[in-house]
Design a protein around this motif. Structure first.
Motif, PDB file in Angstrom:
ATOM      1  N   TYR A 182      29.555   2.017 -10.782  1.00 46.82           N
ATOM      2  CA  TYR A 182      29.001   1.959  -9.612  1.00 46.82           C
ATOM      3  C   TYR A 182      28.102   1.123 -10.030  1.00 46.82           C
ATOM      4  O   TYR A 182      26.225   1.343  -9.918  1.00 46.82           O
ATOM      5  N   TYR A 183      27.847   0.923 -11.903  1.00 46.02           N
ATOM      6  CA  TYR A 183      26.259   0.898 -12.375  1.00 46.02           C
ATOM      7  C   TYR A 183      26.265  -1.293 -11.633  1.00 46.02           C
ATOM      8  O   TYR A 183      27.215  -1.669 -11.941  1.00 46.02           O
ATOM      9  N   THR A 184      25.263  -1.320 -12.164  1.00 41.86           N
ATOM     10  CA  THR A 184      24.869  -2.966 -11.728  1.00 41.86           C
ATOM     11  C   THR A 184      25.030  -3.118 -13.405  1.00 41.86           C
ATOM     12  O   THR A 184      25.038  -2.724 -14.547  1.00 41.86           O
ATOM     13  N   THR A 185      24.677  -4.575 -13.352  1.00 40.41           N
ATOM     14  CA  THR A 185      24.543  -5.693 -14.520  1.00 40.41           C
ATOM     15  C   THR A 185      23.716  -5.198 -15.415  1.00 40.41           C
ATOM     16  O   THR A 185      23.699  -4.998 -16.715  1.00 40.41           O
ATOM     17  N   GLU A 186      22.532  -4.608 -15.099  1.00 44.32           N
ATOM     18  CA  GLU A 186      21.482  -4.341 -15.893  1.00 44.32           C
ATOM     19  C   GLU A 186      21.454  -2.378 -16.403  1.00 44.32           C
ATOM     20  O   GLU A 186      21.504  -2.257 -17.423  1.00 44.32           O
ATOM     21  N   ASP A 187      22.081  -1.846 -15.468  1.00 47.42           N
ATOM     22  CA  ASP A 187      22.581  -0.541 -16.044  1.00 47.42           C
ATOM     23  C   ASP A 187      23.455  -0.421 -17.470  1.00 47.42           C
ATOM     24  O   ASP A 187      22.971  -0.014 -18.196  1.00 47.42           O
ATOM     25  N   MET A 188      24.147  -2.056 -17.023  1.00 47.97           N
ATOM     26  CA  MET A 188      25.389  -2.323 -18.246  1.00 47.97           C
ATOM     27  C   MET A 188      24.760  -2.584 -19.166  1.00 47.97           C
ATOM     28  O   MET A 188      25.308  -1.761 -20.441  1.00 47.97           O
ATOM     29  N   ALA A 189      23.966  -3.505 -19.344  1.00 45.54           N
ATOM     30  CA  ALA A 189      23.293  -3.937 -20.455  1.00 45.54           C
ATOM     31  C   ALA A 189      22.557  -2.705 -20.965  1.00 45.54           C
ATOM     32  O   ALA A 189      22.255  -2.973 -22.243  1.00 45.54           O
ATOM     33  N   GLU A 190      22.277  -1.521 -20.351  1.00 42.46           N
ATOM     34  CA  GLU A 190      21.317  -0.677 -21.303  1.00 42.46           C
ATOM     35  C   GLU A 190      22.239  -0.196 -21.575  1.00 42.46           C
ATOM     36  O   GLU A 190      21.508   1.101 -23.099  1.00 42.46           O
ATOM     37  N   LEU A 191      23.481  -0.149 -21.675  1.00 42.06           N
ATOM     38  CA  LEU A 191      24.328   0.793 -22.498  1.00 42.06           C
ATOM     39  C   LEU A 191      25.172   0.220 -23.906  1.00 42.06           C
ATOM     40  O   LEU A 191      25.826   0.785 -24.732  1.00 42.06           O
ATOM     41  N   ALA A 192      24.187  -1.482 -24.145  1.00 37.85           N
ATOM     42  CA  ALA A 192      24.759  -2.162 -25.231  1.00 37.85           C
ATOM     43  C   ALA A 192      24.955  -1.472 -26.346  1.00 37.85           C
ATOM     44  O   ALA A 192      25.982  -1.977 -26.972  1.00 37.85           O
ATOM     45  N   ASP A 193      24.075  -1.219 -26.565  1.00 31.53           N
ATOM     46  CA  ASP A 193      23.819  -0.159 -28.531  1.00 31.53           C
ATOM     47  C   ASP A 193      24.871   1.539 -28.408  1.00 31.53           C
ATOM     48  O   ASP A 193      24.130   1.985 -29.003  1.00 31.53           O
ATOM     49  N   THR A 194      25.354   1.326 -27.505  1.00 34.27           N
ATOM     50  CA  THR A 194      25.742   3.326 -27.542  1.00 34.27           C
ATOM     51  C   THR A 194      27.492   2.873 -27.242  1.00 34.27           C
ATOM     52  O   THR A 194      28.141   1.867 -27.183  1.00 34.27           O
ATOM     53  N   GLU A 195      28.061   4.689 -27.784  1.00 31.82           N
ATOM     54  CA  GLU A 195      29.536   4.372 -27.919  1.00 31.82           C
ATOM     55  C   GLU A 195      30.194   3.774 -26.402  1.00 31.82           C
ATOM     56  O   GLU A 195      31.469   4.050 -26.951  1.00 31.82           O
ATOM     57  N   ALA A 196      29.330   3.871 -25.344  1.00 32.58           N
ATOM     58  CA  ALA A 196      29.942   4.164 -23.504  1.00 32.58           C
ATOM     59  C   ALA A 196      30.002   2.724 -23.907  1.00 32.58           C
ATOM     60  O   ALA A 196      30.424   1.969 -22.778  1.00 32.58           O
ATOM     61  N   PHE A 197      29.298   1.623 -24.071  1.00 33.56           N
ATOM     62  CA  PHE A 197      29.236   0.148 -23.847  1.00 33.56           C
ATOM     63  C   PHE A 197      30.795  -0.482 -23.964  1.00 33.56           C
ATOM     64  O   PHE A 197      31.248  -0.919 -22.532  1.00 33.56           O
ATOM     65  N   LEU A 198      31.633  -0.362 -24.778  1.00 33.14           N
ATOM     66  CA  LEU A 198      33.254  -0.820 -24.605  1.00 33.14           C
ATOM     67  C   LEU A 198      33.575   0.065 -23.898  1.00 33.14           C
ATOM     68  O   LEU A 198      34.491  -0.745 -23.315  1.00 33.14           O
ATOM     69  N   PRO A 199      34.049   1.354 -23.600  1.00 34.19           N
ATOM     70  CA  PRO A 199      34.341   1.724 -22.486  1.00 34.19           C
ATOM     71  C   PRO A 199      34.272   1.243 -21.226  1.00 34.19           C
ATOM     72  O   PRO A 199      35.421   1.624 -20.385  1.00 34.19           O
TER      73      PRO A 199
END
Length: 235
Positions: A182-199
């Motif tokens: 349910y994340y937006t593409t903007e939400d997903m971009a904010e995960l880019a530097d976290t361990e959660a990004f790839l999963p």
């Protein structure tokens, strides 16, 4: 249901457009992406196609239109009538945690059982003919690797069944979840530097590809899902 992605309620042109979008979604989903920028671009492309798919697919309601708390009493009575034992707890709304939860109504001694659920209230895929047929029709390799797909499809079938035994339970389920789906593409971009990004990206990609594959499959072979399998319902 009498309207769905099979074409009931959709013009031939819309059905053709929808089929084309599903093909486009699958192409994006299987395209190789390795770097962060490539992965985000892939996700953005897939999200864009899914938005167009969602605008075409019928909006099927998966709730009874009431708030979840309004359904709690009915669900609790039904569960107890079916043999569920509940001691010193109740279902309550906890907005700080984003939904419903269990809270105590008094002191609970260590080791005390507070909820006992009989096997008859477990929702699982049985040998019932309609589930057996679906298991037999679905590709064996897919089902052996992704048993959760069958459970999801069984839930969808039951949700849209006219007189489902599970209706009090299904009415209590939320209509959206706090997952990356349910994340937006903007939400997903904010995960880019976290361990959660790839999963998170892998989950979105995986579910989108499953949707595309299953949609084509059920349109051709599964009457019980043809009119109620949409991306919004599946996710």
């Amino acid at each position: 249901m009498n309207n769905g992605a099979s074409g009931k309620g959709l013009s031939k042109g819309k059905v053709k457009e929808l089929n084309g979008l599903v093909e486009e979604l699958m192409q994006h989903g299987f395209r190789e992406a390795n770097t962060t920028d490539e992965l985000l671009t892939q996700h953005r492309n897939m999200a864009g196609v899914l938005d167009r798919i969602r605008r075409i697919e019928p909006k099927l309601r998966t709730t009874n239109g009431r708030s979840r708390m309004e359904n709690v009493d009915h669900f609790t009575r039904w569960a107890i009538e079916q043999g569920c034992q509940v001691e010193a707890v109740r279902v309550a709304e906890h907005t700080e945690y984003g939904g419903l939860g269990i809270e105590s109504t008094g002191h609970i001694p260590a080791g005390q059982s507070i909820i006992t659920v009989p096997r008859g209230l477990f929702f699982y895929v049985t040998n019932e003919p309609r589930f057996r047929m679906l298991l037999d029709l679905m590709p064996g390799a897919m089902m052996s690797e992704q048993g959760n797909i069958m459970l999801a499809l069984a839930l969808i079938m039951e949700r849209f069944r006219a007189k489902s035994f599970w209706k009090p339970y299904l009415d209590l389920l939320p209509d959206r979840y706090t997952t990356p789906l349910y994340y937006t593409t903007e939400d997903m971009a904010e995960l880019a530097d976290t361990e959660a990004f790839l999963p998170a990206l892998k989950l979105c990609n995986h579910i989108a590809r499953q949707y595309g594959f299953i949609r084509k499959f059920v349109q051709e072979k599964v009457d019980d899902l043809r009119d109620c399998f949409t991306y919004d319902v599946f996710r």
